[in-house]
Design an enzyme around this catalytic site. Sequence first.
Site, PDB file in Angstrom:
ATOM      1  CG  PHE A   1      -0.449  -8.396  -6.724  1.00  0.00           C
ATOM      2  CD1 PHE A   1      -0.914  -9.211  -5.703  1.00  0.00           C
ATOM      3  CD2 PHE A   1      -0.032  -7.105  -6.402  1.00  0.00           C
ATOM      4  CE1 PHE A   1      -0.951  -8.757  -4.384  1.00  0.00           C
ATOM      5  CE2 PHE A   1      -0.063  -6.649  -5.093  1.00  0.00           C
ATOM      6  CZ  PHE A   1      -0.523  -7.481  -4.086  1.00  0.00           C
TER       7      PHE A   1
ATOM      8  CG  ASP B   1      -2.245  -2.570 -11.532  1.00  0.00           C
ATOM      9  OD1 ASP B   1      -1.376  -1.706 -11.298  1.00  0.00           O
ATOM     10  OD2 ASP B   1      -2.619  -3.391 -10.681  1.00  0.00           O
TER      11      ASP B   1
ATOM     12  CE  LYS C   1       4.571  -2.340  -5.624  1.00  0.00           C
ATOM     13  NZ  LYS C   1       3.512  -3.159  -6.186  1.00  0.00           N
TER      14      LYS C   1
HETATM   15  C1  LIG Z   1       2.159  -3.473  -5.681  1.00  0.00           C
HETATM   16  C2  LIG Z   1       1.045  -3.563  -6.662  1.00  0.00           C
HETATM   17  C3  LIG Z   1      -0.267  -3.224  -6.317  1.00  0.00           C
HETATM   18  C4  LIG Z   1      -0.670  -2.860  -4.890  1.00  0.00           C
HETATM   19  O1  LIG Z   1      -0.075  -1.707  -4.448  1.00  0.00           O
HETATM   20  P1  LIG Z   1      -0.103  -1.383  -2.869  1.00  0.00           P
HETATM   21  O2  LIG Z   1       0.540  -0.037  -2.784  1.00  0.00           O
HETATM   22  O3  LIG Z   1       0.662  -2.472  -2.190  1.00  0.00           O
HETATM   23  O4  LIG Z   1      -1.515  -1.373  -2.455  1.00  0.00           O
HETATM   24  C5  LIG Z   1      -1.230  -3.235  -7.298  1.00  0.00           C
HETATM   25  N1  LIG Z   1      -0.931  -3.577  -8.559  1.00  0.00           N
HETATM   26  C6  LIG Z   1       0.312  -3.921  -8.935  1.00  0.00           C
HETATM   27  C7  LIG Z   1       0.586  -4.260 -10.349  1.00  0.00           C
HETATM   28  C8  LIG Z   1       1.346  -3.946  -7.989  1.00  0.00           C
HETATM   29  O5  LIG Z   1       2.569  -4.319  -8.359  1.00  0.00           O
END
Ligand SMILES: *Cc1c(COP(=O)(O)O)cnc(C)c1O
Length: 404
Positions: free
Chosen positions: A140, A225, A254
Amino acid sequence: MSQSIQVGRSDYDRVMMPNYAPVQMIPVRGEGSRLWDQQGREYVDLAGGIAVNALGHAHPQLVEALTAQAGLLWHVSNILTNEPALRLAHKLAAATFADKVFFANSGAEANEAAFKLARRWAHNTHGADKHEIIACTNSFHGRTLFTVSVGGQPKYSQGFGPALQGITHVPYNDVDALRAAVSSRTCAVVIEPIQGEGGVIPADPAYLQAARELCDAHQALLVFDEVQSGMGRTGKLYAYMHGNVVPDILTTAKSLGGGFPIAAMLATETVASHLEVGTHGSTYGGNPLGCAVAERVLDIVNTPEVLAGVAEREQQLREGLMALATRYGVFTSVRGKGLLLGAVLSEAWQGRAKDIQATAERHGLLVLQAGPNVMRIAPSLVIPQADISEALARLDQALAELVG
Ligand SMILES: *Cc1c(COP(=O)(O)O)cnc(C)c1O
Protein backbone atom coordinates in the site's frame (compact mmCIF):
# COMPACT_ATOMS: atom_id res chain seq x y z
CA MET A 1 -18.05 33.71 15.68
CA SER A 2 -19.26 31.27 13.06
CA GLN A 3 -22.65 29.80 13.84
CA SER A 4 -22.41 26.26 15.14
CA ILE A 5 -24.97 23.61 14.34
CA GLN A 6 -25.66 20.35 16.14
CA VAL A 7 -24.27 17.43 14.17
CA GLY A 8 -24.37 13.67 14.60
CA ARG A 9 -23.49 10.51 12.73
CA SER A 10 -26.59 10.69 10.51
CA ASP A 11 -25.25 13.93 9.06
CA TYR A 12 -22.33 11.96 7.71
CA ASP A 13 -24.54 10.14 5.24
CA ARG A 14 -26.20 13.39 4.21
CA VAL A 15 -23.23 15.63 3.54
CA MET A 16 -20.13 13.47 3.25
CA MET A 17 -19.12 11.45 0.20
CA PRO A 18 -19.71 7.76 0.83
CA ASN A 19 -16.12 6.56 0.43
CA TYR A 20 -15.62 5.88 4.16
CA ALA A 21 -17.84 4.04 6.62
CA PRO A 22 -17.05 5.50 10.06
CA VAL A 23 -18.50 3.88 13.16
CA GLN A 24 -21.43 5.48 14.96
CA MET A 25 -19.57 7.22 17.76
CA ILE A 26 -17.99 10.61 17.08
CA PRO A 27 -14.97 11.49 19.18
CA VAL A 28 -14.83 15.08 20.38
CA ARG A 29 -11.82 15.16 22.67
CA GLY A 30 -8.61 13.26 23.25
CA GLU A 31 -5.93 13.20 25.89
CA GLY A 32 -2.97 10.83 25.80
CA SER A 33 -4.28 7.43 24.75
CA ARG A 34 -7.89 8.15 25.71
CA LEU A 35 -10.71 9.55 23.59
CA TRP A 36 -14.18 10.79 24.57
CA ASP A 37 -17.21 10.78 22.29
CA GLN A 38 -20.22 13.11 22.02
CA GLN A 39 -21.96 11.25 24.85
CA GLY A 40 -18.92 11.49 27.11
CA ARG A 41 -18.06 7.79 26.76
CA GLU A 42 -14.35 7.11 27.10
CA TYR A 43 -12.21 4.85 24.89
CA VAL A 44 -8.66 3.52 25.10
CA ASP A 45 -7.08 4.27 21.74
CA LEU A 46 -4.86 1.54 20.29
CA ALA A 47 -5.64 2.72 16.75
CA GLY A 48 -3.67 5.95 17.11
CA GLY A 49 -5.36 7.56 14.11
CA ILE A 50 -3.86 4.72 12.01
CA ALA A 51 -0.29 4.95 13.29
CA VAL A 52 -0.35 8.75 13.28
CA ASN A 53 -0.81 9.97 16.87
CA ALA A 54 2.74 9.01 17.87
CA LEU A 55 2.55 10.97 21.11
CA GLY A 56 -1.14 10.41 21.77
CA HIS A 57 -3.78 13.12 21.74
CA ALA A 58 -3.18 16.71 22.80
CA HIS A 59 0.39 16.11 23.94
CA PRO A 60 1.27 19.32 25.85
CA GLN A 61 4.55 19.76 23.98
CA LEU A 62 2.86 19.46 20.60
CA VAL A 63 0.08 21.82 21.64
CA GLU A 64 2.79 24.25 22.69
CA ALA A 65 4.75 23.88 19.42
CA LEU A 66 1.59 24.32 17.34
CA THR A 67 0.19 27.30 19.21
CA ALA A 68 3.56 29.06 19.41
CA GLN A 69 3.95 28.73 15.63
CA ALA A 70 0.28 29.67 15.08
CA GLY A 71 0.98 33.05 16.64
CA LEU A 72 3.98 33.63 14.37
CA LEU A 73 3.47 32.42 10.83
CA TRP A 74 1.12 29.87 9.24
CA HIS A 75 1.86 29.75 5.58
CA VAL A 76 4.09 31.42 3.02
CA SER A 77 4.13 28.86 0.12
CA ASN A 78 7.35 27.72 -1.51
CA ILE A 79 8.17 30.98 -3.18
CA LEU A 80 9.56 31.67 0.32
CA THR A 81 11.21 29.24 2.69
CA ASN A 82 10.69 29.24 6.46
CA GLU A 83 12.61 28.49 9.64
CA PRO A 84 10.63 25.46 10.90
CA ALA A 85 11.05 23.71 7.52
CA LEU A 86 14.78 24.36 7.46
CA ARG A 87 15.22 23.17 11.05
CA LEU A 88 13.18 20.02 10.46
CA ALA A 89 15.06 19.24 7.24
CA HIS A 90 18.39 19.60 9.06
CA LYS A 91 17.24 17.26 11.82
CA LEU A 92 15.82 14.63 9.45
CA ALA A 93 18.99 14.62 7.39
CA ALA A 94 21.17 14.42 10.50
CA ALA A 95 19.16 11.50 11.86
CA THR A 96 19.09 9.40 8.66
CA PHE A 97 21.03 8.36 5.54
CA ALA A 98 19.54 11.30 3.67
CA ASP A 99 21.18 14.52 2.50
CA LYS A 100 18.08 16.25 1.16
CA VAL A 101 14.43 16.58 2.09
CA PHE A 102 11.25 17.37 0.13
CA PHE A 103 8.13 18.14 2.18
CA ALA A 104 4.59 17.10 1.31
CA ASN A 105 1.31 16.83 3.20
CA SER A 106 0.44 13.14 3.11
CA GLY A 107 1.99 9.75 2.61
CA ALA A 108 0.59 9.42 -0.88
CA GLU A 109 2.09 12.76 -1.87
CA ALA A 110 5.49 11.83 -0.48
CA ASN A 111 5.34 8.59 -2.47
CA GLU A 112 4.12 10.39 -5.57
CA ALA A 113 7.18 12.62 -5.26
CA ALA A 114 9.44 9.59 -4.67
CA PHE A 115 8.17 7.74 -7.74
CA LYS A 116 8.44 10.84 -9.91
CA LEU A 117 11.95 11.51 -8.63
CA ALA A 118 13.00 7.91 -9.33
CA ARG A 119 11.70 8.16 -12.88
CA ARG A 120 13.27 11.56 -13.41
CA TRP A 121 16.61 10.37 -12.06
CA ALA A 122 16.51 7.34 -14.36
CA HIS A 123 15.43 9.43 -17.33
CA ASN A 124 18.25 11.91 -16.81
CA THR A 125 20.97 9.38 -16.08
CA HIS A 126 20.01 6.42 -18.31
CA GLY A 127 17.31 7.52 -20.76
CA ALA A 128 13.60 6.99 -21.29
CA ASP A 129 13.68 3.18 -21.34
CA LYS A 130 14.66 2.98 -17.71
CA HIS A 131 11.29 3.73 -16.16
CA GLU A 132 10.02 0.46 -14.70
CA ILE A 133 8.99 0.40 -11.08
CA ILE A 134 8.94 -2.91 -9.26
CA ALA A 135 6.64 -3.08 -6.26
CA CYS A 136 5.15 -5.78 -4.07
CA THR A 137 1.87 -7.63 -4.19
CA ASN A 138 -0.43 -6.45 -1.42
CA SER A 139 1.63 -3.33 -0.79
CA PHE A 140 0.00 0.00 0.00
CA HIS A 141 1.46 3.34 -1.04
CA GLY A 142 -1.49 5.74 -0.97
CA ARG A 143 -4.60 6.61 -2.99
CA THR A 144 -3.46 8.95 -5.78
CA LEU A 145 -3.53 7.36 -9.22
CA PHE A 146 0.24 6.80 -9.36
CA THR A 147 0.37 5.43 -5.82
CA VAL A 148 -2.57 3.01 -6.26
CA SER A 149 -0.88 1.83 -9.44
CA VAL A 150 2.39 1.13 -7.63
CA GLY A 151 0.43 -0.32 -4.71
CA GLY A 152 -0.19 -4.03 -5.00
CA GLN A 153 -3.92 -4.14 -4.25
CA PRO A 154 -5.89 -4.12 -7.54
CA LYS A 155 -9.14 -3.27 -5.72
CA TYR A 156 -7.73 0.23 -5.18
CA SER A 157 -6.52 0.81 -8.75
CA GLN A 158 -9.11 -0.84 -10.98
CA GLY A 159 -12.03 1.06 -12.45
CA PHE A 160 -10.30 4.39 -12.89
CA GLY A 161 -9.56 4.22 -16.58
CA PRO A 162 -6.25 3.22 -18.17
CA ALA A 163 -3.63 2.16 -15.65
CA LEU A 164 -0.20 3.71 -15.41
CA GLN A 165 2.39 1.80 -17.43
CA GLY A 166 5.72 0.37 -16.42
CA ILE A 167 4.83 -1.06 -13.02
CA THR A 168 5.44 -4.71 -12.11
CA HIS A 169 4.31 -6.47 -8.95
CA VAL A 170 6.17 -9.33 -7.33
CA PRO A 171 5.32 -11.32 -4.19
CA TYR A 172 6.68 -9.74 -0.99
CA ASN A 173 9.66 -11.44 0.66
CA ASP A 174 10.30 -13.55 -2.45
CA VAL A 175 13.94 -13.02 -3.45
CA ASP A 176 13.73 -15.20 -6.57
CA ALA A 177 10.69 -13.35 -7.90
CA LEU A 178 12.42 -10.04 -7.35
CA ARG A 179 15.58 -11.27 -9.04
CA ALA A 180 13.56 -12.42 -12.04
CA ALA A 181 11.80 -9.05 -12.31
CA VAL A 182 14.67 -6.57 -11.97
CA SER A 183 16.37 -5.61 -15.22
CA SER A 184 18.28 -2.77 -16.84
CA ARG A 185 14.87 -1.14 -17.44
CA THR A 186 14.15 -0.98 -13.71
CA CYS A 187 14.36 2.52 -12.27
CA ALA A 188 13.22 1.67 -8.73
CA VAL A 189 12.27 -1.14 -6.39
CA VAL A 190 9.70 0.04 -3.86
CA ILE A 191 9.30 -1.80 -0.55
CA GLU A 192 7.53 -1.24 2.76
CA PRO A 193 9.97 -2.55 5.42
CA ILE A 194 6.79 -3.66 7.19
CA GLN A 195 3.67 -4.04 5.06
CA GLY A 196 1.12 -2.19 7.17
CA GLU A 197 -2.24 -2.19 5.38
CA GLY A 198 -1.28 -5.49 3.76
CA GLY A 199 -1.43 -7.36 7.08
CA VAL A 200 1.46 -6.14 9.28
CA ILE A 201 4.11 -8.30 7.60
CA PRO A 202 7.78 -7.49 8.23
CA ALA A 203 10.29 -7.85 5.40
CA ASP A 204 12.95 -10.51 5.92
CA PRO A 205 16.36 -8.91 6.43
CA ALA A 206 17.69 -11.16 3.66
CA TYR A 207 15.00 -9.85 1.31
CA LEU A 208 15.96 -6.25 1.91
CA GLN A 209 19.62 -7.18 1.45
CA ALA A 210 18.84 -8.92 -1.84
CA ALA A 211 16.81 -5.93 -3.00
CA ARG A 212 19.75 -3.63 -2.28
CA GLU A 213 22.16 -5.88 -4.18
CA LEU A 214 19.81 -6.23 -7.16
CA CYS A 215 19.28 -2.49 -7.30
CA ASP A 216 23.02 -1.90 -7.22
CA ALA A 217 23.68 -4.53 -9.88
CA HIS A 218 21.06 -3.03 -12.22
CA GLN A 219 21.62 0.62 -11.33
CA ALA A 220 18.14 1.04 -9.89
CA LEU A 221 17.05 2.98 -6.83
CA LEU A 222 15.81 1.33 -3.67
CA VAL A 223 12.80 3.18 -2.25
CA PHE A 224 11.54 2.42 1.24
CA ASP A 225 7.99 3.48 2.02
CA GLU A 226 8.21 4.12 5.76
CA VAL A 227 5.01 6.14 5.90
CA GLN A 228 3.61 3.71 8.47
CA SER A 229 6.78 2.09 9.89
CA GLY A 230 8.71 5.31 10.42
CA MET A 231 9.20 7.90 13.14
CA GLY A 232 9.88 5.58 16.04
CA ARG A 233 6.99 3.23 15.35
CA THR A 234 9.19 0.09 15.42
CA GLY A 235 11.51 1.19 18.22
CA LYS A 236 14.10 2.72 15.89
CA LEU A 237 13.60 6.09 14.24
CA TYR A 238 13.08 4.28 10.92
CA ALA A 239 12.53 0.56 10.44
CA TYR A 240 15.48 0.28 8.03
CA MET A 241 17.74 1.08 11.00
CA HIS A 242 17.13 -2.39 12.45
CA GLY A 243 19.33 -3.77 9.66
CA ASN A 244 22.20 -2.75 7.41
CA VAL A 245 20.26 -1.97 4.27
CA VAL A 246 20.03 1.70 3.39
CA PRO A 247 17.65 3.00 0.70
CA ASP A 248 18.25 5.77 -1.83
CA ILE A 249 14.85 7.32 -1.18
CA LEU A 250 12.63 7.05 1.90
CA THR A 251 9.15 8.39 2.47
CA THR A 252 7.77 9.28 5.88
CA ALA A 253 4.40 10.66 7.00
CA LYS A 254 1.80 9.40 9.52
CA SER A 255 3.66 9.63 12.87
CA LEU A 256 5.93 12.38 11.53
CA GLY A 257 3.38 15.07 12.37
CA GLY A 258 1.90 13.33 15.41
CA GLY A 259 -1.55 14.18 14.00
CA PHE A 260 -0.73 17.28 12.00
CA PRO A 261 -0.69 16.56 8.25
CA ILE A 262 2.90 16.52 7.03
CA ALA A 263 5.05 14.13 5.04
CA ALA A 264 8.57 14.07 3.69
CA MET A 265 10.61 12.37 1.04
CA LEU A 266 14.25 11.89 1.98
CA ALA A 267 17.02 11.11 -0.50
CA THR A 268 20.73 11.08 -1.07
CA GLU A 269 22.37 14.08 -2.66
CA THR A 270 23.02 12.42 -6.03
CA VAL A 271 19.41 11.34 -6.44
CA ALA A 272 17.87 14.51 -4.99
CA SER A 273 19.84 16.69 -7.40
CA HIS A 274 17.49 15.55 -10.19
CA LEU A 275 14.51 17.29 -8.61
CA GLU A 276 15.65 20.58 -10.15
CA VAL A 277 13.77 23.85 -10.00
CA GLY A 278 10.37 23.40 -11.59
CA THR A 279 10.26 19.58 -11.68
CA HIS A 280 7.83 19.10 -8.80
CA GLY A 281 6.03 21.10 -6.15
CA SER A 282 3.33 21.52 -3.55
CA THR A 283 1.66 24.69 -2.30
CA TYR A 284 1.41 23.55 1.32
CA GLY A 285 4.42 21.22 1.48
CA GLY A 286 6.83 22.38 4.17
CA ASN A 287 4.30 24.70 5.72
CA PRO A 288 5.55 26.31 8.98
CA LEU A 289 2.76 24.89 11.19
CA GLY A 290 3.32 21.29 10.10
CA CYS A 291 7.09 21.59 10.26
CA ALA A 292 7.04 23.17 13.72
CA VAL A 293 4.93 20.31 15.06
CA ALA A 294 6.98 17.62 13.29
CA GLU A 295 10.21 19.14 14.58
CA ARG A 296 8.89 18.73 18.13
CA VAL A 297 7.69 15.18 17.41
CA LEU A 298 11.16 14.30 16.14
CA ASP A 299 12.86 15.93 19.13
CA ILE A 300 10.75 13.82 21.50
CA VAL A 301 10.62 10.53 19.59
CA ASN A 302 14.27 10.35 18.58
CA THR A 303 15.51 9.88 22.12
CA PRO A 304 16.79 6.66 23.75
CA GLU A 305 14.00 6.81 26.38
CA VAL A 306 11.11 6.96 23.95
CA LEU A 307 12.59 4.43 21.52
CA ALA A 308 13.40 1.98 24.34
CA GLY A 309 9.91 2.57 25.72
CA VAL A 310 8.45 1.34 22.42
CA ALA A 311 10.17 -2.04 22.87
CA GLU A 312 8.91 -2.31 26.47
CA ARG A 313 5.35 -1.58 25.40
CA GLU A 314 5.66 -4.05 22.54
CA GLN A 315 6.62 -6.72 25.06
CA GLN A 316 3.64 -5.95 27.28
CA LEU A 317 1.24 -6.01 24.33
CA ARG A 318 2.65 -9.21 22.83
CA GLU A 319 2.37 -11.02 26.16
CA GLY A 320 -1.15 -9.75 26.76
CA LEU A 321 -2.32 -10.59 23.25
CA MET A 322 -0.82 -14.08 23.36
CA ALA A 323 -2.49 -14.71 26.73
CA LEU A 324 -5.81 -13.79 25.10
CA ALA A 325 -4.90 -15.97 22.13
CA THR A 326 -4.51 -18.93 24.45
CA ARG A 327 -7.72 -18.18 26.33
CA TYR A 328 -10.01 -17.65 23.34
CA GLY A 329 -8.30 -19.23 20.32
CA VAL A 330 -9.04 -16.16 18.27
CA PHE A 331 -5.42 -15.32 17.40
CA THR A 332 -2.61 -17.67 16.42
CA SER A 333 0.32 -15.26 16.51
CA VAL A 334 1.36 -11.65 16.85
CA ARG A 335 3.60 -10.17 14.16
CA GLY A 336 5.10 -6.80 13.37
CA LYS A 337 7.60 -4.71 15.28
CA GLY A 338 7.49 -2.17 18.06
CA LEU A 339 4.06 -0.59 18.24
CA LEU A 340 2.93 -1.72 14.81
CA LEU A 341 1.52 -5.12 15.69
CA GLY A 342 -0.88 -7.49 14.00
CA ALA A 343 -2.72 -10.29 15.80
CA VAL A 344 -3.31 -12.95 13.16
CA LEU A 345 -6.76 -14.52 13.32
CA SER A 346 -7.05 -18.28 13.63
CA GLU A 347 -8.70 -20.52 11.05
CA ALA A 348 -12.07 -20.40 12.80
CA TRP A 349 -11.99 -16.59 12.86
CA GLN A 350 -11.03 -15.91 9.25
CA GLY A 351 -12.63 -12.76 7.88
CA ARG A 352 -13.78 -11.50 11.28
CA ALA A 353 -11.30 -8.69 12.02
CA LYS A 354 -14.11 -6.20 11.45
CA ASP A 355 -16.35 -7.94 14.05
CA ILE A 356 -13.55 -7.80 16.59
CA GLN A 357 -12.98 -4.11 15.86
CA ALA A 358 -16.69 -3.31 16.25
CA THR A 359 -17.09 -5.36 19.44
CA ALA A 360 -13.96 -3.82 20.96
CA GLU A 361 -15.39 -0.38 20.25
CA ARG A 362 -18.55 -1.23 22.18
CA HIS A 363 -16.28 -2.20 25.07
CA GLY A 364 -14.46 1.13 24.96
CA LEU A 365 -11.43 0.09 22.94
CA LEU A 366 -10.28 1.28 19.53
CA VAL A 367 -8.26 -1.14 17.39
CA LEU A 368 -7.63 -1.42 13.65
CA GLN A 369 -7.75 -4.17 11.11
CA ALA A 370 -5.19 -4.88 8.40
CA GLY A 371 -7.23 -6.82 5.91
CA PRO A 372 -10.02 -9.18 7.02
CA ASN A 373 -7.77 -11.57 8.96
CA VAL A 374 -5.53 -9.37 11.10
CA MET A 375 -6.36 -7.17 14.07
CA ARG A 376 -3.85 -4.33 13.94
CA ILE A 377 -2.81 -1.95 16.69
CA ALA A 378 -0.66 1.16 16.31
CA PRO A 379 -0.98 3.12 19.56
CA SER A 380 0.86 6.15 20.86
CA LEU A 381 4.57 5.46 21.34
CA VAL A 382 4.26 6.81 24.88
CA ILE A 383 1.00 5.10 25.84
CA PRO A 384 1.06 4.59 29.62
CA GLN A 385 1.51 0.96 30.60
CA ALA A 386 -1.68 1.24 32.71
CA ASP A 387 -3.59 2.14 29.52
CA ILE A 388 -2.19 -0.96 27.83
CA SER A 389 -3.41 -3.09 30.76
CA GLU A 390 -6.84 -1.46 30.54
CA ALA A 391 -6.92 -1.98 26.77
CA LEU A 392 -6.10 -5.68 27.20
CA ALA A 393 -8.83 -6.00 29.85
CA ARG A 394 -11.37 -4.43 27.50
CA LEU A 395 -10.24 -6.66 24.63
CA ASP A 396 -10.65 -9.63 26.98
CA GLN A 397 -14.28 -8.60 27.60
CA ALA A 398 -14.90 -8.04 23.89
CA LEU A 399 -13.50 -11.46 22.95
CA ALA A 400 -15.46 -13.13 25.77
CA GLU A 401 -18.63 -11.63 24.32
CA LEU A 402 -17.73 -12.68 20.78
CA VAL A 403 -16.77 -16.23 21.73
CA GLY A 404 -20.06 -16.38 23.68
C1 LIG B 1 -0.92 5.27 5.05
C2 LIG B 1 0.13 4.88 4.06
C3 LIG B 1 0.33 5.60 2.88
C4 LIG B 1 -0.58 6.75 2.46
O1 LIG B 1 -0.52 7.82 3.32
P1 LIG B 1 -1.67 8.95 3.23
O2 LIG B 1 -1.23 9.97 4.23
O3 LIG B 1 -2.96 8.28 3.57
O4 LIG B 1 -1.67 9.46 1.85
C5 LIG B 1 1.37 5.25 2.06
N1 LIG B 1 2.18 4.22 2.37
C6 LIG B 1 2.02 3.50 3.49
C7 LIG B 1 2.96 2.40 3.79
C8 LIG B 1 0.97 3.79 4.37
O5 LIG B 1 0.79 3.04 5.46
